[in-house]
Design an enzyme around this catalytic site. Structure first.
Site, PDB file in Angstrom:
ATOM      1  N   SER A   1       0.830  -1.198   0.000  1.00 24.29           N
ATOM      2  CA  SER A   1       0.000   0.000   0.000  1.00 24.29           C
ATOM      3  C   SER A   1       0.873   1.261   0.000  1.00 24.29           C
ATOM      4  O   SER A   1       1.652   1.469  -0.927  1.00 24.29           O
ATOM      5  CB  SER A   1      -0.954  -0.033   1.200  1.00 24.29           C
ATOM      6  OG  SER A   1      -1.945   0.962   1.089  1.00 24.29           O
TER       7      SER A   1
ATOM      8  N   GLU B   1      -9.802  -4.469  -5.500  1.00 22.26           N
ATOM      9  CA  GLU B   1      -9.374  -3.256  -4.792  1.00 22.26           C
ATOM     10  C   GLU B   1      -9.370  -2.049  -5.715  1.00 22.26           C
ATOM     11  O   GLU B   1      -9.093  -2.160  -6.916  1.00 22.26           O
ATOM     12  CB  GLU B   1      -8.026  -3.450  -4.122  1.00 22.26           C
ATOM     13  CG  GLU B   1      -6.869  -3.870  -5.001  1.00 22.26           C
ATOM     14  CD  GLU B   1      -5.557  -3.891  -4.219  1.00 22.26           C
ATOM     15  OE1 GLU B   1      -5.190  -2.837  -3.671  1.00 22.26           O
ATOM     16  OE2 GLU B   1      -4.923  -4.937  -4.159  1.00 22.26           O
TER      17      GLU B   1
ATOM     18  N   HIS C   1      -7.294  -5.594  -0.827  1.00 22.62           N
ATOM     19  CA  HIS C   1      -6.087  -4.789  -0.622  1.00 22.62           C
ATOM     20  C   HIS C   1      -5.159  -5.459   0.403  1.00 22.62           C
ATOM     21  O   HIS C   1      -5.560  -5.804   1.499  1.00 22.62           O
ATOM     22  CB  HIS C   1      -6.504  -3.403  -0.130  1.00 22.62           C
ATOM     23  CG  HIS C   1      -5.405  -2.411  -0.050  1.00 22.62           C
ATOM     24  ND1 HIS C   1      -4.723  -1.952  -1.154  1.00 22.62           N
ATOM     25  CD2 HIS C   1      -4.853  -1.771   1.021  1.00 22.62           C
ATOM     26  CE1 HIS C   1      -3.823  -1.063  -0.782  1.00 22.62           C
ATOM     27  NE2 HIS C   1      -3.862  -0.954   0.536  1.00 22.62           N
TER      28      HIS C   1
END
Length: 297
Positions: free
Chosen positions: A143, A237, A267
């Site tokens: 991320s 996602e 995610h």
């Protein structure tokens, strides 16, 4: 939906904090969610002081002394820590047969861009100062940590510091302008992120800086000369499309770029490796790539 994937959805969907809460409340809430994820019993950890920044060596029986995985945790640049991602980072180190160095880089909004990149660079430089060869270091992150992975490699290249062996970007958040089409088409199926929440995180981090600044959003950067990169993303996602764009741009820039998208995965699904088969497979897939890089040298 498989029971294990349902469990992953339950872990996050409806369980994430409101961004109207205080920063400390959000951080505590996230720590509590990730505390539910187990860490292997054979993991040995050692605290490290990196010029005032907290680091942690994560060592498992498979770890080789000369291999290092520098792990940069996710959390929207606002939350997350060594502790939240310890299970994921140490298991990635295990499959890479490497010692993992995880760091607590500074967080927004108290420390906006580019403090996090500066801290990541400090950790990388510290490893070189400890005598580790650049070609024996791989950088990985999920991320926001995937963003930092790319930004750090760009910074290493631009400062003419020796390049690492490569990077692994897991569900990377690399377009802080949220321009990808999947911010709209995937929002109804993504249990982790919403476009509104992501915009708040981006505003916290950028603190007035344009989201098109390359170090802030590597999707806008010059990717020429970067080492091999493996990008992994779930197909459920909202950040899917920016990974596809990044991979295309990297390929056009001559980067040895590898890519895999995982049907129905959310995610950073790799954090659920203790109960989700696709997460275990994802970690193994990353390990295959990393071992290929280490063995080249």
């Amino acid at each position: 939906m498989k029971v294990s994937l349902q469990k992953a959805h339950r872990l996050f969907k409806g369980n994430l904090p409101s961004y109207s809460a205080s920063v400390e409340e959000i951080r505590e809430h996230i720590e509590a969610i990730f505390a539910q994820l187990p860490v292997a019993s054979d993991l040995i950890t050692e605290d490290v002081d990196i010029d005032g920044m907290k680091g942690e060596w994560q060592i498992v029986p498979e770890s080789k002394e000369n291999r290092v995985l520098l792990y940069l945790h996710g959390g929207g640049f606002m939350y997350g820590s060594i502790a939240t991602h310890r299970g994921e980072s140490s298991e990635l180190g295990r499959v890479a047969k490497a010692r993992t160095l995880s760091i607590n880089y500074r967080l927004a909004p108290e420390h906006p861009f580019p403090a996090q990149i500066d801290d990541a660079m400090k950790a990388y430089s510290w490893l070189l100062d400890q005598g580790y060869r650049a070609k024996d270091i791989i950088i990985a992150g999920d991320s926001a940590g995937g963003n930092l992975t790319a930004a750090l490699m760009m910074s290493i290249r631009d400062t003419k510091t020796p390049l690492p062996a490569g990077g692994v970007m897991i569900s990377p958040w690399i377009d802080l302008g949220q321009n990808g089409e999947t911010y709209i088409t995937k929002e109804s199926v993504d249990p982790v992120n919403t476009k509104e929440a992501i915009k708040q995180l981006a505003d916290n981090y950028l603190n007035g800086v344009s989201p098109t600044v390359p170090y802030a959003s590597p999707i806008y950067g010059d990717l020429r000369g970067l080492p091999p990169i493996y990008v992994m993303v779930g197909e459920a996602e909202i950040m899917l499309s920016e990974s596809l764009t990044f991979v295309t741009q990297a390929a056009l820039a001559g980067v040895d770029i590898r890519f895999s998208s995982w049907p129905t995965m959310i995610h950073n699904w790799l954090c659920c490796h203790s109960f989700l088969e696709e997460a275990k497979d994802g970690i193994i897939s990353a390990g295959t790539f990393m071992n290929e890089l280490y063995e080249k040298h």
